[in-house]
Design a protein around this motif. Structure first.
Motif, PDB file in Angstrom:
ATOM      1  N   ARG A 273     -18.198 -52.481 -24.398  1.00 52.08           N
ATOM      2  CA  ARG A 273     -19.051 -51.304 -24.264  1.00 52.08           C
ATOM      3  C   ARG A 273     -18.240 -50.025 -24.496  1.00 52.08           C
ATOM      4  O   ARG A 273     -18.699 -49.102 -25.181  1.00 52.08           O
ATOM      5  CB  ARG A 273     -19.688 -51.270 -22.874  1.00 52.08           C
ATOM      6  N   ALA A 274     -17.035 -49.969 -23.929  1.00 53.79           N
ATOM      7  CA  ALA A 274     -16.185 -48.794 -24.120  1.00 53.79           C
ATOM      8  C   ALA A 274     -15.847 -48.606 -25.591  1.00 53.79           C
ATOM      9  O   ALA A 274     -15.874 -47.477 -26.119  1.00 53.79           O
ATOM     10  CB  ALA A 274     -14.903 -48.944 -23.296  1.00 53.79           C
ATOM     11  N   ASP A 275     -15.538 -49.706 -26.290  1.00 53.28           N
ATOM     12  CA  ASP A 275     -15.217 -49.620 -27.711  1.00 53.28           C
ATOM     13  C   ASP A 275     -16.399 -49.056 -28.501  1.00 53.28           C
ATOM     14  O   ASP A 275     -16.228 -48.202 -29.384  1.00 53.28           O
ATOM     15  CB  ASP A 275     -14.835 -51.013 -28.220  1.00 53.28           C
ATOM     16  N   TRP A 276     -17.597 -49.526 -28.179  1.00 54.52           N
ATOM     17  CA  TRP A 276     -18.796 -49.029 -28.888  1.00 54.52           C
ATOM     18  C   TRP A 276     -18.986 -47.539 -28.629  1.00 54.52           C
ATOM     19  O   TRP A 276     -19.262 -46.769 -29.554  1.00 54.52           O
ATOM     20  CB  TRP A 276     -20.022 -49.813 -28.425  1.00 54.52           C
ATOM     21  N   LEU A 277     -18.848 -47.120 -27.379  1.00 55.10           N
ATOM     22  CA  LEU A 277     -19.018 -45.709 -27.050  1.00 55.10           C
ATOM     23  C   LEU A 277     -17.958 -44.846 -27.727  1.00 55.10           C
ATOM     24  O   LEU A 277     -18.248 -43.741 -28.209  1.00 55.10           O
ATOM     25  CB  LEU A 277     -18.953 -45.510 -25.533  1.00 55.10           C
ATOM     26  N   LEU A 278     -16.739 -45.330 -27.779  1.00 52.99           N
ATOM     27  CA  LEU A 278     -15.666 -44.572 -28.415  1.00 52.99           C
ATOM     28  C   LEU A 278     -15.914 -44.399 -29.906  1.00 52.99           C
ATOM     29  O   LEU A 278     -15.648 -43.337 -30.483  1.00 52.99           O
ATOM     30  CB  LEU A 278     -14.321 -45.273 -28.184  1.00 52.99           C
ATOM     31  N   ARG A 279     -16.428 -45.456 -30.540  1.00 52.73           N
ATOM     32  CA  ARG A 279     -16.650 -45.399 -31.990  1.00 52.73           C
ATOM     33  C   ARG A 279     -17.932 -44.685 -32.376  1.00 52.73           C
ATOM     34  O   ARG A 279     -17.995 -44.037 -33.427  1.00 52.73           O
ATOM     35  CB  ARG A 279     -16.667 -46.825 -32.569  1.00 52.73           C
ATOM     36  N   MET A 280     -18.980 -44.804 -31.546  1.00 52.75           N
ATOM     37  CA  MET A 280     -20.308 -44.366 -31.960  1.00 52.75           C
ATOM     38  C   MET A 280     -20.784 -43.071 -31.296  1.00 52.75           C
ATOM     39  O   MET A 280     -21.832 -42.544 -31.672  1.00 52.75           O
ATOM     40  CB  MET A 280     -21.326 -45.473 -31.676  1.00 52.75           C
ATOM     41  N   THR A 281     -20.081 -42.578 -30.297  1.00 51.17           N
ATOM     42  CA  THR A 281     -20.513 -41.366 -29.620  1.00 51.17           C
ATOM     43  C   THR A 281     -19.374 -40.354 -29.606  1.00 51.17           C
ATOM     44  O   THR A 281     -18.251 -40.644 -30.041  1.00 51.17           O
ATOM     45  CB  THR A 281     -20.939 -41.644 -28.163  1.00 51.17           C
ATOM     46  N   GLU A 282     -19.676 -39.183 -29.107  1.00 49.62           N
ATOM     47  CA  GLU A 282     -18.658 -38.141 -28.984  1.00 49.62           C
ATOM     48  C   GLU A 282     -18.257 -37.928 -27.527  1.00 49.62           C
ATOM     49  O   GLU A 282     -17.701 -36.893 -27.166  1.00 49.62           O
ATOM     50  CB  GLU A 282     -19.169 -36.836 -29.601  1.00 49.62           C
ATOM     51  N   HIS A 283     -18.516 -38.905 -26.682  1.00 45.81           N
ATOM     52  CA  HIS A 283     -18.058 -38.813 -25.296  1.00 45.81           C
ATOM     53  C   HIS A 283     -16.535 -38.755 -25.257  1.00 45.81           C
ATOM     54  O   HIS A 283     -15.850 -39.391 -26.065  1.00 45.81           O
ATOM     55  CB  HIS A 283     -18.513 -40.040 -24.495  1.00 45.81           C
ATOM     56  N   SER A 284     -16.007 -38.017 -24.300  1.00 49.42           N
ATOM     57  CA  SER A 284     -14.562 -37.992 -24.118  1.00 49.42           C
ATOM     58  C   SER A 284     -14.096 -39.344 -23.583  1.00 49.42           C
ATOM     59  O   SER A 284     -14.896 -40.147 -23.062  1.00 49.42           O
ATOM     60  CB  SER A 284     -14.171 -36.890 -23.141  1.00 49.42           C
ATOM     61  N   VAL A 285     -12.788 -39.612 -23.689  1.00 49.35           N
ATOM     62  CA  VAL A 285     -12.246 -40.873 -23.180  1.00 49.35           C
ATOM     63  C   VAL A 285     -12.492 -40.979 -21.678  1.00 49.35           C
ATOM     64  O   VAL A 285     -12.815 -42.048 -21.158  1.00 49.35           O
ATOM     65  CB  VAL A 285     -10.747 -40.990 -23.507  1.00 49.35           C
ATOM     66  N   THR A 286     -12.393 -39.857 -20.979  1.00 45.54           N
ATOM     67  CA  THR A 286     -12.656 -39.868 -19.534  1.00 45.54           C
ATOM     68  C   THR A 286     -14.105 -40.226 -19.240  1.00 45.54           C
ATOM     69  O   THR A 286     -14.393 -41.022 -18.335  1.00 45.54           O
ATOM     70  CB  THR A 286     -12.321 -38.497 -18.924  1.00 45.54           C
ATOM     71  N   GLU A 287     -15.040 -39.657 -20.011  1.00 48.72           N
ATOM     72  CA  GLU A 287     -16.460 -39.974 -19.827  1.00 48.72           C
ATOM     73  C   GLU A 287     -16.729 -41.453 -20.081  1.00 48.72           C
ATOM     74  O   GLU A 287     -17.473 -42.101 -19.347  1.00 48.72           O
ATOM     75  CB  GLU A 287     -17.314 -39.115 -20.757  1.00 48.72           C
ATOM     76  N   VAL A 288     -16.113 -41.992 -21.127  1.00 45.90           N
ATOM     77  CA  VAL A 288     -16.294 -43.411 -21.443  1.00 45.90           C
ATOM     78  C   VAL A 288     -15.720 -44.269 -20.320  1.00 45.90           C
ATOM     79  O   VAL A 288     -16.326 -45.266 -19.903  1.00 45.90           O
ATOM     80  CB  VAL A 288     -15.630 -43.752 -22.787  1.00 45.90           C
ATOM     81  N   ALA A 289     -14.549 -43.880 -19.810  1.00 47.81           N
ATOM     82  CA  ALA A 289     -13.919 -44.643 -18.733  1.00 47.81           C
ATOM     83  C   ALA A 289     -14.840 -44.739 -17.520  1.00 47.81           C
ATOM     84  O   ALA A 289     -15.052 -45.824 -16.963  1.00 47.81           O
ATOM     85  CB  ALA A 289     -12.594 -43.996 -18.344  1.00 47.81           C
TER      86      ALA A 289
END
Length: 328
Positions: A273-289
């Protein structure tokens, strides 16, 4: 058995059609469509055609019938506002009708996002609620105080019934036919619909990609529970309790089905899920975490690099990379 349907503006055509067809096939002998054993009405306060999310219009067959004349009032939802659906999927007269039907003790059925309609009216307070895995996060964001799950096809809780939608609507309809008219007619409906038998409400929803490799229904349900609790991970013991089995048995089931234990499967799911969010959204790494249940940015970075061989910053969308560079 008599069912009154309320179709929301931009309703899901498949959920409605499979539900009503299961009733139609149980209603008489053969395929004659006579409303002998089952009756159904598409109700509307305005009498105007109702447009489905596919653009197909359905004409109402009646006004808002007296609730006492119906065994069930089924609300079929559809597109949510964030997907281009209407902000108010049913009119005020129909809203008042649903409240009145509830006050008079009529069972209310939420099909697909029909559960959203009932929840907005306060008609699911205190109930166990079933929603589609696809809309689970939407539901939790809108109604955080309600108890929803996305690991089964439908849930009956007293005089409230909620269904995930899709082909699960046929399984729910068959369950109601079985309850009112007997198993033989329910089986007849499902076989003509080319299903061997109706699936029980507790059957797992077919399924987000994370569960595709699992064949055991208990493992599928466990993975669905993990999927809907990515940001607030459950313990293995809590998942096992939800499935009415022991933690050791759950461990064995996971190793037999996936070759890894439930904790490792949970960690992999969260990283995917984190990988998808990192690749497909503009959320910061902290937000994804935080969204994926990691303690902080550093925790995600370590886990991500160990799994994928590169740091999270290496897969940032170009727009996010440019924004990050602009801050330097």
């Amino acid at each position: 058995m008599t069912v009154g349907f309320v179709l929301a503006d931009r309703f899901t055509l498949s959920a409605f059609s499979t539900f009503v067809d299961a009733l139609r096939l149980a209603a008489d002998e053969g395929d004659g469509s006579r409303q002998d054993r089952c009756r159904w009405h598409v109700m509307s306060a305005s009498g105007r055609p109702i447009v489905s999310s596919a653009g197909v219009e359905v004409m109402p067959t009646s006004g808002l019938l007296p609730p006492e004349s119906l065994d069930y009032v089924a609300v079929v939802g559809g597109l949510l506002p964030r997907s281009g659906g209407p902000a108010r999927p049913i009119d005020s007269m129909t809203e008042a009708y649903l409240v009145r039907a509830a006050e008079r003790g009529r069972p209310l059925v939420g099909v697909c996002t029909g559960s959203f309609v009932l929840a907005r009216l306060g008609l699911l307070d205190g109930c166990s609620i079933c929603v589609s895995w696809y809309h689970y996060r939407d539901f939790v964001e809108l109604f955080p105080e309600l108890s929803a799950s996305a690991d089964r096809l439908f849930v009956k809780d007293g005089d409230r019934i909620t269904c995930s939608g899709g082909t699960g609507a046929a399984d729910l309809a068959a369950s109601l036919v079985d309850q009112h008219l007997g198993q033989a007619l329910a089986r007849k409906s499902m076989r003509i619909l080319l299903q061997d038998r109706a699936r029980p409400g507790v059957g797992p929803q077919p399924q987000p990609p994370s569960t595709a490799q699992a064949q055991d229904p208990r493992v599928k349900r466990a993975l669905l529970l993990m999927e809907q609790h990515v940001g607030d991970p459950l313990s293995v013991e809590a998942i096992a309790l939800e499935l009415s089995i022991g933690a050791r048995q759950l461990e064995r089931l996971f190793r037999d089905a996936l070759g890894i234990g439930p904790n490792a499967a949970y960690a992999r799911l969260r990283l995917e899920r984190a990988d998808w969010l990192l690749r497909m959204t503009e959320h910061s790494v902290t937000e994804v975490a935080l969204e994926c249940g990691f303690a902080d940015c550093a925790h995600l970075s370590r886990s991500y690099k160990a799994s994928f061989g590169r740091p999270p910053s290496a897969v940032r969308p170009r727009r996010r990379q440019a924004a990050d560079l602009a801050k330097i």
